[in-house]
Enzyme design. Structure first.
Site, PDB file in Angstrom:
ATOM      1  N   LYS B 192       0.381  -6.599  -6.135  1.00 33.07           N
ATOM      2  CA  LYS B 192       0.933  -7.708  -5.364  1.00 33.07           C
ATOM      3  C   LYS B 192       0.829  -7.385  -3.881  1.00 33.07           C
ATOM      4  O   LYS B 192       1.575  -6.566  -3.360  1.00 33.07           O
ATOM      5  CB  LYS B 192       2.406  -7.963  -5.709  1.00 33.07           C
ATOM      6  CG  LYS B 192       2.956  -9.194  -4.947  1.00 33.07           C
ATOM      7  CD  LYS B 192       4.470  -9.323  -4.966  1.00 33.07           C
ATOM      8  CE  LYS B 192       5.128  -8.905  -3.667  1.00 33.07           C
ATOM      9  NZ  LYS B 192       4.642  -9.623  -2.473  1.00 33.07           N
ATOM     10  N   GLU B 268       7.527   4.512  -1.257  1.00 36.01           N
ATOM     11  CA  GLU B 268       7.262   4.945   0.117  1.00 36.01           C
ATOM     12  C   GLU B 268       8.077   3.986   0.976  1.00 36.01           C
ATOM     13  O   GLU B 268       7.756   2.795   1.047  1.00 36.01           O
ATOM     14  CB  GLU B 268       5.774   4.789   0.457  1.00 36.01           C
ATOM     15  CG  GLU B 268       4.853   5.664  -0.355  1.00 36.01           C
ATOM     16  CD  GLU B 268       4.787   7.086   0.168  1.00 36.01           C
ATOM     17  OE1 GLU B 268       4.161   7.908  -0.506  1.00 36.01           O
ATOM     18  OE2 GLU B 268       5.366   7.375   1.231  1.00 36.01           O
ATOM     19  N   CYS B 302       5.713   2.901   9.077  1.00 36.96           N
ATOM     20  CA  CYS B 302       6.879   3.549   8.465  1.00 36.96           C
ATOM     21  C   CYS B 302       7.148   4.906   9.101  1.00 36.96           C
ATOM     22  O   CYS B 302       8.295   5.348   9.180  1.00 36.96           O
ATOM     23  CB  CYS B 302       6.663   3.698   6.972  1.00 36.96           C
ATOM     24  SG  CYS B 302       5.040   4.352   6.545  1.00 36.96           S
ATOM     25  N   GLU B 399      16.068   1.532  11.348  1.00 34.62           N
ATOM     26  CA  GLU B 399      14.624   1.343  11.537  1.00 34.62           C
ATOM     27  C   GLU B 399      14.372  -0.032  12.144  1.00 34.62           C
ATOM     28  O   GLU B 399      14.772  -1.042  11.582  1.00 34.62           O
ATOM     29  CB  GLU B 399      13.904   1.456  10.196  1.00 34.62           C
ATOM     30  CG  GLU B 399      12.380   1.460  10.324  1.00 34.62           C
ATOM     31  CD  GLU B 399      11.686   1.524   8.974  1.00 34.62           C
ATOM     32  OE1 GLU B 399      12.181   0.879   8.028  1.00 34.62           O
ATOM     33  OE2 GLU B 399      10.659   2.212   8.856  1.00 34.62           O
TER      34      GLU B 399
END
Lengths: 499, 499
Positions: B192, B268, B302, B399
């Site tokens: 996906k 992750e 990331c 973040e």
């Protein structure tokens, strides 16, 4: 604080034993914060024989704090691998000096025969600690070529504080399978033994102190799954949880990790393992191995070969010999030298297994032998064989965890592989044949983490062990276990790439 | 069924492209089962570029069925590793032949510049496929010595059907990180892509088919996380799910795995990575790498070095040079020569980042440079530096995923290691120092899965990548990634142990 004191006066073991059974943190025993205790029941009599201190979530907090401190100061990579290995070896030596006592405690607590514990569980456990002692200074990373402008390498660092939750079926062996790789890699441990069988773990605590492990490296908190187990699974200060037990509880552990701090998870769960006997098997050996596979440890093994597939050509001969063997098994007190099968571990387990036997009868299977209680004291169940089963029956689909096997006739390789794989589980399998091609092919096709060819229940610490499908996540034993307790760090050192 | 047709007429790329954008199952494109569509927005204008077919839960079921069938018949171990290798090699060749087109699609969809997409994203994606092509016939198990009465060996079998969910920040690259090791080991894939950036993945479908992968080996289903992603995470017939994205969603994936079939999970997730610059760093290089660390890809990485720790001795000099560097960054259309930074990927991301900038101002941090929108159309945000922060501020703890860095002064090694590790994340870290002992010791002490020394954001497909703590579970890239897609089976062949 509680102490276990017992005078063993039996044909196979005579000794007065006494040791503390408190909560074990920082190399010291103490009462739990609630000052409550858990009763230990002797499965041969159903009587309460002792109490141990009950741990609560607040005790888990204390244990985690101790483990964290030790990891950051006296353990982890602060103690070189070689020295971690020496401490593990010392522990193995101490276990060897106390083999009889450890065997007696497992037999007393769990109900397995002393002889089985003394010649199976305990030596195997010692081999596990010695094996991982050898790995402690061999936890290698890689150097990796990319270009000459970079030096890249990996470190396999200890994950940190590990929560370990173990079951009651092989109490000592389960403990060492967990603490072995954890301590070898430099992790510290908060271990929850089963509240049903805590004695060997608590005796081991003394050996751990005597071996010289620094305080806080191993901590032991006995308590219930719903309190202590849950506290471990959801603890924000625990970096990794390793659980052996039922699939139902395994899911809760994985979920608790997701909801708390995404701690790493390994799970060793249930099974409904197929034992497959082809026409050309050595019949006599196959009967013995298959019997060991389902009746060993009173059927209380995750790898139990509980679905026994017999090819039509030898079906009748096998069933006859297998039944004869099953009825010859000596059920008796664990401390008699000739006892081969002890009681189930508890009233709950006894009821569960009898519940499955009843469902087999109700759903129309045939009790070929056994199917009832043995004796009128304690939790013994007769070795039981069901025949004339259908694939949809509960006794065929669900894990019974008792001395109850279902025997199913099959035609050929394709037929049996299809049936064998028709399960949510995937822990183990066994294939009995002399034909090399058939042996290797069937082993390849069966969806299981361990496949035995011409044997069963034959474990070695050098060989990885774990489940396919819903039988688990990750591998224990072998070199594979080290990966479960290490974090990979990649270091990139720039040797010339400028911007 | 949807098709994407577009005439690129720009300084850097001119071509008319046209390809189907339906659901891709069994090497065929079709509408989604509900015939609904998702708008793909151009982040430079905020306007819709095209519509792609939306995949429903039923489409995921179809994809899994196709993958399972392929795995059992034409893929898995039915195709030798060397043949899987050739197909991956062919795919890499086709990607190379279409590299400009893929780069242009990436730039159009994501907003990154064509230049970056071509030199980094597409180049690295091709390298990743070639790298795993090389592993395909080298997935080795072990033979393990126990005694001469047993042959024990392990097989590393493909785990089966892998569900893979990728993010929008490096669409093509993330696809190759996932399908590379999965296909090399013999798994079949249900992928996906992000509904924000599906174009390069859909273009890859045609290349996959052209390369000769059998039908059902790779299936691509574009859809929303809450529907399509959730369907994958909880699917009873997917053996493994690999997810890259936010920590928040990562938890949901693991929870869904726990509640469904205990599928294996790798994650992750996010990061708040520290970039540590000591007094003795090469100042010019440190500034250049620090800017690259937080402003490259518009901060949408990331592993972005979003907390920049500068030792007091060079703090002022560093800040001055770093600010100058930030102001030099050219924001502009992704298809204009000389543009360095394009827009953030979407309105949602733009709003999120601006909200963090706002919170920084409100909580009393100083906007040293930037801190506002750029231009009047599209989602550009100026490179932003905050100073005078405190450790509890949201912009320091959470973040941001945009071109926003916080610069923090530190005294010494102890101080900065403590601050750097004071986070629930642990994805990456960097150390700038010319002193070998200091550089390595600090790198070893940082709780991060990647430690860069005198560089930043340097990723190679040969070197493993993944998170400590809540930044993830498992490692991608390198040899380590193969473990994510293999199940270890131990086979014990009895050569003489009778009972």
């Amino acid at each position: 604080m509680t102490t276990f004191t017992h005078e063993f006066d039996t044909p196979v073991f005579k000794k007065k034993v006494s040791f503390p059974t408190g909560i074990f943190i920082n190399n010291e025993f103490s009462a739990g914060v609630n000052n409550t205790t858990i009763d230990l029941v002797n499965p041969t009599t159903g009587q309460v024989v002792a109490q141990v201190s009950e741990g609560m979530p607040a005790d888990v907090d204390r244990a985690v704090a101790a483990a964290r401190k030790a990891f950051e100061t006296t353990w982890g990579l602060n103690t070189p691998g070689f020295d971690r290995g020496r401490l593990l070896t010392r522990l193995a030596d101490l276990m060897e000096e106390n083999m009889d006592e450890l065997a007696a405690l497992d037999a007393f607590d769990n109900g397995k025969s002393f002889m089985m514990a003394r010649h199976g569980d305990v030596p195997f456990s010692i081999s596990v600690i010695r094996y991982f002692a050898g790995w402690a200074d061999k936890n290698h990373g890689q150097t990796i070529e990319t270009t000459e402008a970079k030096f890249a390498y990996t470190r396999h660092e200890p994950v940190g504080v590990c929560g370990q939750i173990i079951p009651w079926n092989f109490p000592l062996l389960m403990m060492v399978s967990k603490i072995g790789p954890a301590l070898a890699t430099g992790c510290t441990v908060v271990l929850k033994p089963s509240e049903v069988t805590p004695l060997t773990a608590l005796r081991m605590a003394q050996l751990i102190v005597a071996a010289g492990f620094p305080p806080g490296v191993v901590n032991i908190v006995v308590g219930y799954g719903s309190t202590v187990g849950q506290a471990i699974a959801e603890h924000l200060g625990i970096d990794k949880v390793s659980f052996t037990g039922s699939t139902v509880v395994g899911r809760k552990i994985l979920e608790a990790s997701a909801k708390s701090n995404l701690k790493k998870v390994t799970l060793e769960l249930g099974g409904k393992s197929p034992s497959i006997v082809f026409d050309d098997a050595d019949l006599d050996q196959a009967v013995k191995w298959v019997a060991l596979g389902i009746f060993g440890n009173a059927g209380q093994a995750c790898v139990a070969g509980s679905r026994i597939f017999i090819q039509e050509g030898i079906y009748d001969k096998f069933l006859e010999a297998f039944t004869k063997h099953a009825t010859s098994i000596k059920l008796g007190d664990p401390f008699r030298a000739d006892s081969q099968q002890g009681p189930q571990v508890s009233q709950i387990q006894y009821d569960r297994v009898m519940g499955y036997i009843n469902s087999g009868k109700e759903q129309g299977a045939k009790v070929h032998t056994g199917g009832s209680r043995h004796g009128n004291l304690g939790y013994w169940i007769q070795p039981t064989i069901f025949t004339d089963v259908r694939p949809d029956m509960k006794i065929v689909r669900e894990e019974i965890f008792g001395p109850v096997g279902v025997v199913i006739k099959f035609k050929d390789e394709d037929d049996v592989v299809r049936q064998a794989n028709d399960t949510l589980y995937g822990l183990a399998a066994a294939v009995f044949t002399k034909d090399i091609k058939r042996a290797v092919e069937t082993a390849n096709r069966v969806q299981a983490g361990t496949v035995w060819v011409n044997s069963m229940m034959s474990g070695n610490v050098q060989i990885p062990f774990g489940g396919y499908k819903q039988s688990g996540i990750g591998r224990e034993n072998g070199e594979a276990a080290l990966a479960e307790y290490t974090n990979v760090k990649a270091v990139h050192v720039n040797l010339g790439h400028t911007l | 069924m949807t098709t994407f047709s577009y005439n690129f007429d720009t300084e850097v790329f001119r071509q008319k492209v046209s390809f189907p954008t339906g659901i891709f199952i069994n090497n065929e494109f079709r509408k989604g089962s509900d015939a609904t569509e998702i708008d793909v927005i151009n982040p430079t204008t905020g306007k819709t570029i095209t519509k792609v077919s939306e995949a429903t839960k039923a489409d995921v079921d179809d994809a899994v069925r196709a993958a399972r069938k392929a795995f059992q018949t034409v893929w898995g171990l039915n195709m030798p590793g060397s043949d899987r290798s050739r197909l991956l090699g062919k795919l890499a060749d086709l990607m190379e032949a279409h590299s400009d087109e893929l780069a242009a699609l990436e730039a159009l969809d994501n907003g990154k510049t064509f230049g970056w997409a071509k030199t980094v994203d597409v180049t690295a994606a091709i390298e990743c496929i070639r790298y795993y092509a090389g592993w395909a016939d080298k997935v080795h198990g072990k033979t393990i010595e126990t005694s001469e009465a047993k042959l024990a060996y392990t097989r590393h079998e493909p785990i089966g059907v892998a569900g893979q969910i990728i993010p929008w920040n490096f669409p093509l690259l993330m696809m190759t990180w996932k399908i590379g090791p999965a296909l090399a080991t013999g798994c079949a894939v249900v992928l996906k892509p992000s509904e924000f950036t599906p174009l390069s993945a859909l273009r890859m479908c045609s290349l996959i088919q052209e390369a000769g992968f059998p039908a059902g080996v790779v299936n691509v289903v574009v859809g929303y996380g809450s529907t399509t992603g959730q369907a994958i995470a909880e699917h009873m017939d997917i053996d493994k799910v690999a997810f890259t994205g936010s920590t928040l969603v990562g938890r949901k994936i693991q929870e869904a795995a726990a509640k469904s079939n205990l599928k294996n999970v790798t994650l992750e997730l996010g990061g708040k990575s520290p970039n540590i610059i000591f007094d003795d760093a090469d100042l010019e290089q440190a500034v250049n790498w620090a800017a690259f660390g937080i402003f490259w890809n518009h901060g949408q990485a990331c592993c972005a070095g979003s907390r920049i720790f500068v030792q007091e001795g060079i703090y002022d000099k560093f800040l001055e040079a770093f600010t100058k560097k930030a102001l030099e960054i050219k924001l502009g259309d992704p298809f204009k020569q000389g543009s360095y930074q394009g827009p953030q990927v979407s309105q949602i991301q733009y709003d999120r980042i601006m909200a963090y900038i706002q919170s920084g101002k409100e909580q009393g941090a100083q906007v040293h440079v930037g801190g506002e929108r750029f231009g009047t159309e599209g989602y550009w945000i100026k490179p932003t530096i905050f100073t005078n922060t405190t450790p509890d501020m949201k912009i320091v703890r959470e973040e941001i995923f945009g071109p926003v860095g916080v610069v923090i002064k530190f005294q010494d090694e102890e101080d900065v290691v403590r601050q750097a590790n004071d986070t629930t994340y642990g994805l990456a870290a960097a150390v700038f120092s010319q002193n070998i002992t200091r550089a390595l010791k600090v790198a070893h002490r940082l709780q991060a899965g990647t430690a860069w020394i005198n560089c930043y954001n340097q990723i190679h497909c040969q070197v493993p990548f993944g998170g400590y703590k809540q930044s993830g579970v498992g490692r991608e890239l390198g040899e380590y990634a193969l473990e994510n897609y293999t199940a270890v089976k131990a086979v014990h062949v009895n050569l003489g142990h009778t009972i």
